[in-house]
Design a protein around this motif. Structure first.
Motif, mmCIF file in Angstrom:
data_model
loop_
_atom_site.group_PDB
_atom_site.id
_atom_site.type_symbol
_atom_site.label_atom_id
_atom_site.label_comp_id
_atom_site.label_asym_id
_atom_site.label_seq_id
_atom_site.Cartn_x
_atom_site.Cartn_y
_atom_site.Cartn_z
ATOM 1 N N TRP A 1 -0.042 -3.221 -13.523
ATOM 2 C CA TRP A 1 -1.078 -2.757 -12.605
ATOM 3 C C TRP A 1 -1.027 -3.519 -11.278
ATOM 4 O O TRP A 1 -1.179 -2.939 -10.206
ATOM 5 C CB TRP A 1 -2.444 -2.925 -13.259
ATOM 6 N N LEU A 2 -0.769 -4.837 -11.338
ATOM 7 C CA LEU A 2 -0.717 -5.643 -10.116
ATOM 8 C C LEU A 2 0.430 -5.219 -9.204
ATOM 9 O O LEU A 2 0.306 -5.259 -7.977
ATOM 10 C CB LEU A 2 -0.579 -7.120 -10.468
ATOM 11 N N GLN B 1 2.635 1.690 -4.486
ATOM 12 C CA GLN B 1 1.637 2.290 -3.595
ATOM 13 C C GLN B 1 0.287 1.584 -3.669
ATOM 14 O O GLN B 1 -0.169 1.011 -2.689
ATOM 15 C CB GLN B 1 1.468 3.793 -3.867
ATOM 16 N N ASP B 2 -0.389 1.605 -4.835
ATOM 17 C CA ASP B 2 -1.752 1.084 -4.872
ATOM 18 C C ASP B 2 -1.906 -0.218 -5.647
ATOM 19 O O ASP B 2 -3.030 -0.670 -5.874
ATOM 20 C CB ASP B 2 -2.708 2.138 -5.453
ATOM 21 N N GLY B 3 -0.809 -0.840 -6.076
ATOM 22 C CA GLY B 3 -0.910 -2.139 -6.740
ATOM 23 C C GLY B 3 -1.329 -3.225 -5.769
ATOM 24 O O GLY B 3 -1.038 -3.145 -4.561
ATOM 25 N N MET B 4 -2.006 -4.266 -6.266
ATOM 26 C CA MET B 4 -2.529 -5.298 -5.379
ATOM 27 C C MET B 4 -1.408 -6.001 -4.611
ATOM 28 O O MET B 4 -1.502 -6.192 -3.394
ATOM 29 C CB MET B 4 -3.327 -6.329 -6.185
ATOM 30 N N GLN C 1 0.121 -3.610 -2.022
ATOM 31 C CA GLN C 1 -0.723 -3.492 -0.847
ATOM 32 C C GLN C 1 -0.646 -4.748 0.017
ATOM 33 O O GLN C 1 -0.592 -4.665 1.255
ATOM 34 C CB GLN C 1 -2.174 -3.228 -1.281
ATOM 35 N N LEU C 2 -0.641 -5.932 -0.638
ATOM 36 C CA LEU C 2 -0.572 -7.187 0.111
ATOM 37 C C LEU C 2 0.753 -7.315 0.847
ATOM 38 O O LEU C 2 0.799 -7.677 2.032
ATOM 39 C CB LEU C 2 -0.766 -8.368 -0.844
ATOM 40 N N PRO D 1 4.732 0.254 0.991
ATOM 41 C CA PRO D 1 4.191 0.570 -0.334
ATOM 42 C C PRO D 1 4.458 1.995 -0.786
ATOM 43 O O PRO D 1 4.526 2.266 -1.996
ATOM 44 C CB PRO D 1 2.683 0.315 -0.171
ATOM 45 N N ALA D 2 4.618 2.914 0.139
ATOM 46 C CA ALA D 2 4.825 4.316 -0.224
ATOM 47 C C ALA D 2 6.213 4.579 -0.781
ATOM 48 O O ALA D 2 6.418 5.551 -1.520
ATOM 49 C CB ALA D 2 4.583 5.211 0.990
#
Length: 311
Positions: free
Chosen positions: A139-140, A144-147, A150-151, A160-161
């Protein structure tokens, strides 16, 4: 010269002395033989057969060492599976022992309250099931939307895309290493901390009087004094990290869709249950078992040698 009666009594005493320990160990040895030895024998037998599953059972055709020959001549084994297994285990063991030792030294310096709080916190990581911990790390690093995705995107390091951490070999195993180290370092920390408590404070005081700094006290006092503890945690970690399966298999691509990330445990499973090649899968399991037995022999010999040096 002892009488015949005394000689017979001495022989009976020696016989009792020799057999009593084995009689006491017999129940545990029987259980271990049923749980460990018999399955190992069956896996070894399966590795020398072409086994075909049929309704109501299966049929095995003896092939000798053909599966071992095919396995050891496979380029995938030598170029991907064994390097992944070896380098991953080495990285995990080194980082686990280093981080665990650093945390143990921190616990040694803390007061009772903070030591209790930190101990409970790190033990929660150890108590977390491997499946749960693996899904947290997935999940981390989710694309695309993992922390972390994103960082890293916010810092301009990746897009990220379009970036998927799990498709490439090195990022995949970097995440797996973080997962395994996070799960394993509490054992090292608590074990090394227990060893640190046995070191007399006078040794550190003498070192400080001699002008030794913290780094010198660690290498000249701490490491030699609790060397057996470091040996135990290092070799046990090696055994555990060589046979990691869950953390690899559950990650995207680790269950068979990406051969570049196979380790020996996953490779054995894929061959046996995904490709129905039970003979090759069993041969891979035997190879992994032999590697682990070799490590175990080194572990036992090292402990015995250390014990002889301490006498």
């Amino acid at each position: 010269m002892p009488s015949p009666e005394n000689q017979a009594a001495l022989r009976r005493k020696r016989l009792v002395g020799l057999t009593r320990p084995w009689l006491l160990l017999a129940p545990a040895l029987i259980v271990l033989a049923g749980l460990l030895l018999w399955p190992l024998i069956q896996v070894g037998k399966l590795s020398m057969e072409d086994y075909e599953v049929k309704f109501g059972g299966g049929v095995g055709t003896f092939t000798g060492l053909d599966h071992y020959t095919d396995l050891l001549s496979s380029s995938l084994l030598w170029k991907t599976v064994l390097p992944n297994t070896l380098f991953f285990a080495v990285a995990c063991v080194g980082l686990t022992v280093a981080l665990g030792t650093a945390v143990a030294l921190l616990l040694q310096r803390l007061g009772p309250v903070w030591r209790l709080i930190c101990s409970i916190s790190i033990l929660s990581a150890w108590a977390m099931p491997a499946v749960t911990g693996t899904y947290v790390w997935i999940w981390l690093f989710q694309p695309q939307d993992g922390m972390f995705s994103q960082l890293a995107g916010a810092l301009g390091m990746i897009d990220p895309a379009t970036t998927n951490w799990f498709t490439e070999r090195i990022p995949f195993y970097a995440i797996a290493t973080l997962n395994v180290v996070h799960h394993g370092f509490p054992f090292v920390a608590i074990t090394v901390f227990a060893g640190l408590l046995t070191i007399p404070k006078e040794l550190y005081e003498a070192g400080m009087l001699d002008g030794a700094n913290a780094w010198q006290r660690f290498w000249k006092i701490t490491v030699p004094t609790i060397k057996p503890v470091f040996l135990v945690v290092t070799i046990l970690s090696t055994i555990w990290d060589f046979k990691v399966f869950t953390q690899i298999f559950l990650m995207p691509g680790g269950s068979g869709s990406n051969p570049d990330v196979y380790n020996l445990g996953v490779y054995s499973y894929i061959q046996a249950f995904a490709k129905n090649d039970y003979g090759t899968g069993a041969a891979s399991a035997v190879l992994l078992t032999l590697l682990l037995l070799a490590i175990t022999v080194v572990y036992i010999r090292t402990l015995f040698k250390q014990g002889e040096e301490d006498l």
